[in-house]
Design an enzyme around this catalytic site. Structure first.
Site, PDB file in Angstrom:
ATOM      1  N   SER A 200       5.982  35.029  -6.844  1.00 18.92           N
ATOM      2  CA  SER A 200       6.558  36.306  -6.404  1.00 18.92           C
ATOM      3  C   SER A 200       7.916  36.148  -5.733  1.00 18.92           C
ATOM      4  CB  SER A 200       5.615  37.003  -5.426  1.00 18.92           C
ATOM      5  OG  SER A 200       4.420  37.325  -6.064  1.00 18.92           O
TER       6      SER A 200
ATOM      7  N   HIS B 232       5.309  38.106   3.860  1.00 12.87           N
ATOM      8  CA  HIS B 232       4.911  37.564   2.555  1.00 12.87           C
ATOM      9  C   HIS B 232       6.112  37.605   1.606  1.00 12.87           C
ATOM     10  CE1 HIS B 232       1.641  36.905  -0.531  1.00 12.87           C
ATOM     11  NE2 HIS B 232       1.233  36.198   0.494  1.00 12.87           N
TER      12      HIS B 232
ATOM     13  N   THR C  74       7.192  38.925  -1.283  1.00 13.80           N
ATOM     14  CA  THR C  74       7.873  40.108  -1.833  1.00 13.80           C
ATOM     15  C   THR C  74       8.718  40.839  -0.787  1.00 13.80           C
ATOM     16  OG1 THR C  74       6.212  40.327  -3.551  1.00 13.80           O
ATOM     17  CG2 THR C  74       7.488  42.306  -3.038  1.00 13.80           C
TER      18      THR C  74
ATOM     19  N   GLU D  41       5.652  47.869  -1.602  1.00 14.28           N
ATOM     20  CA  GLU D  41       4.870  46.913  -2.389  1.00 14.28           C
ATOM     21  C   GLU D  41       3.368  47.190  -2.324  1.00 14.28           C
ATOM     22  OE1 GLU D  41       3.963  42.189  -3.113  1.00 14.28           O
ATOM     23  OE2 GLU D  41       4.219  42.875  -1.069  1.00 14.28           O
TER      24      GLU D  41
ATOM     25  N   ASP E 130      -2.240  41.503  -6.703  1.00  8.36           N
ATOM     26  CA  ASP E 130      -2.099  40.080  -7.018  1.00  8.36           C
ATOM     27  C   ASP E 130      -3.215  39.240  -6.400  1.00  8.36           C
ATOM     28  OD1 ASP E 130      -0.279  37.714  -7.785  1.00  8.36           O
ATOM     29  OD2 ASP E 130      -0.503  37.420  -5.630  1.00  8.36           O
TER      30      ASP E 130
END
Ligand SMILES: [Zn+2]
Length: 471
Positions: free
Chosen positions: A83, A158, A160, A305, A310
């Site tokens: 990602s 994280h 993203t 997001e 995922d």
């Protein structure tokens, strides 16, 4: 001679027409951009989520967006991306190595080391000569006087969300990523000027000091949330805090003590699991973010997001992946409905929906129309359970790899297949399911949406976002 001259004139007229249509396609017409990213939401995830909620002939909210493109996702060093470089490609236009967050192509990913408490608190990136920061679309929007935000269902640090507001050689250096977001603090990313206006997600442990009592937190002893508050931010820990927050201040909401937000299936369970009872939905976060950002008359950039699609896919648990995809899709509708109250034709606002990469989810067998997508496969002619070559039933959804590969297949029954915690069977046995390298979809609507078409490299999306904004 005359004929040749005529065709030359025709050609030059044609060239002018082409040039002007290219120019108009790149007209600067989006005041606001909302970039929705479904982490791991490959084409088969989109299709099966649609069937899960609306049936084969139904439509997701994202299906109603009129512009579409197909995106190549490979990274600088891998056929299959993680990602970090795939989202960073959208946010910066640079194709970088796996695990790198918004840095130049030559940046080598170096894992952080353990701090005194055993957490990955030691950032090994600043080593000399290891790449340079590259500007993100969020930073460019901020520099133009727009309000900017990044919200997610994962930890805020994280990969993203991190690509929008930080620059680091390894996505796992989450304590350093957190420090990059605090205006004026040590390690601050000064390209954020007076700070990201709206931040939401989980993972409060990366922002608060380690203590012997709670056994998690920052080894440097800083409380970044106190620092945010000192810079004028409202700091929220729950949905109630979020809803009570004034819209005219900067905002950071971290709704999970030490991890991601709960899966939607668990957040909406009775009673909710984990910290789900106090957490907002992604739709609620999105609407609040628009309330906050739209105070700025210059417009805004917002990244939203759906990050846990995922995680459920890595865990080969299709039910949680599909229900998180629906929650993500609901947030798209919530945003569009909200914006249309003030911008009925989306003439000022570009909405993009895409994914960073695919997974290995496979939609298989010749199932009958209407058969529940998570169920065992039932034959389209007979309606009876389909059988493998050994006479056993199987589910319509399986994964190419992951932990559940039986040495000898046996029957799967409906009750087992439909259970919340059912793990689909896999081809190759791996401890954790991997991403897939296939193309993903991009959908767009609103101001500047018409330029998103055809098959595009992920880095090209950045150019189109910039052009839509007129940067
Ligand atoms: Zn992943």
């Amino acid at each position: 001679m005359k004929l040749a001259l005529k065709s030359a004139l025709k050609l030059s007229l044609l060239a002018t027409l082409v040039a002007s249509s290219v120019a108009s396609a790149y007209a600067a017409d989006a005041k606001n951009v909302i970039f929705f990213l479904g982490d791991g939401m490959g084409p088969s995830v989109v299709t099966t989520a649609r069937i899960y909620k609306y049936g084969e002939d139904g439509s997701l909210n994202m299906d109603k967006l009129e512009r579409t493109a197909r995106i190549k996702t490979f990274s600088n060093d891998a056929q299959t991306t993680d990602s970090a470089p795939s989202m960073a490609a959208y946010m910066t236009g640079v194709k970088m190595n796996n695990e790198v967050i918004s840095m130049s192509q030559d940046t080598i990913a170096k894992e952080p080391s353990r701090d005194v408490n055993g957490n990955l608190g030691v950032d090994n990136c600043p080593a000399s000569g290891n790449g340079k920061s590259v500007p993100t679309i969020l930073e460019l929007a901020k520099a133009k006087g727009k309000a900017v935000g990044a919200i997610t269902t994962t930890e805020l640090t994280h990969a993203t969300p991190a690509t929008t507001f930080s620059h680091i050689c390894n996505r796992n250096a989450q304590y350093a990523i957190a420090a990059q977001s605090v205006p004026g603090g040590a390690g601050y990313n000064t390209a954020l000027l007076d700070g990201v206006d709206v931040l939401m997600g989980g993972g409060r442990n990366h922002y608060t000091p380690w203590s012997a009592t709670n056994k998690y937190g920052r080894a440097d002893g800083r409380n970044l949330l106190t620092e945010f508050a000192a810079k004028g931010y409202t700091v929220a820990a729950t949905k109630a805090d979020m809803q009570a927050a004034p819209n005219n201040k900067k905002f950071i909401g971290l709704y999970s003590t030490r991890s991601h937000l709960e899966y939607e299936l668990d957040r909406t369970a009775t009673p909710p699991l984990g910290e789900g009872a106090t957490q907002p939905s992604l739709s609620e976060m999105t609407v609040k973010a628009i309330d906050l950002l739209s105070q700025n008359s210059n417009g805004y950039f917002l990244m939203v997001e759906g990050g846990r699609i995922d995680h459920a896919l890595h865990g080969i648990n299709a039910k949680r992946a599909l229900s998180d995809t629906i929650a993500f899709d609901d947030a798209i509708k919530a945003a569009i409905d909200k914006i249309k109250l003030t911008d009925p034709t989306l003439s000022n606002t570009l909405i993009i929906v895409t994914a960073d990469h695919d997974h290995t989810l496979a939609f298989n067998g010749y199932g009958k129309r209407g058969n529940p997508i998570l169920d065992i496969n039932r034959d389209y002619k007979s309606g009876q359970p389909s059988k493998d070559a050994d006479g056993n039933t199987y589910t319509t959804l399986v994964f190419g790899n992951g932990p559940n590969r039986p040495n000898l297949r046996t029957n799967v029954d409906s009750a087992t297949a439909l259970a919340d915690n059912y793990l689909q069977e896999t081809g190759v046995r791996l401890a954790s399911e991997t991403h897939g390298g296939g193309d993903v979809k991009l959908l767009a609507t609103g101001a500047g949406a018409k330029t998103f078409k055809g098959t595009l490299d992920n880095t090209k999306v950045f150019d189109l976002l910039k052009a839509a904004f007129g940067f």
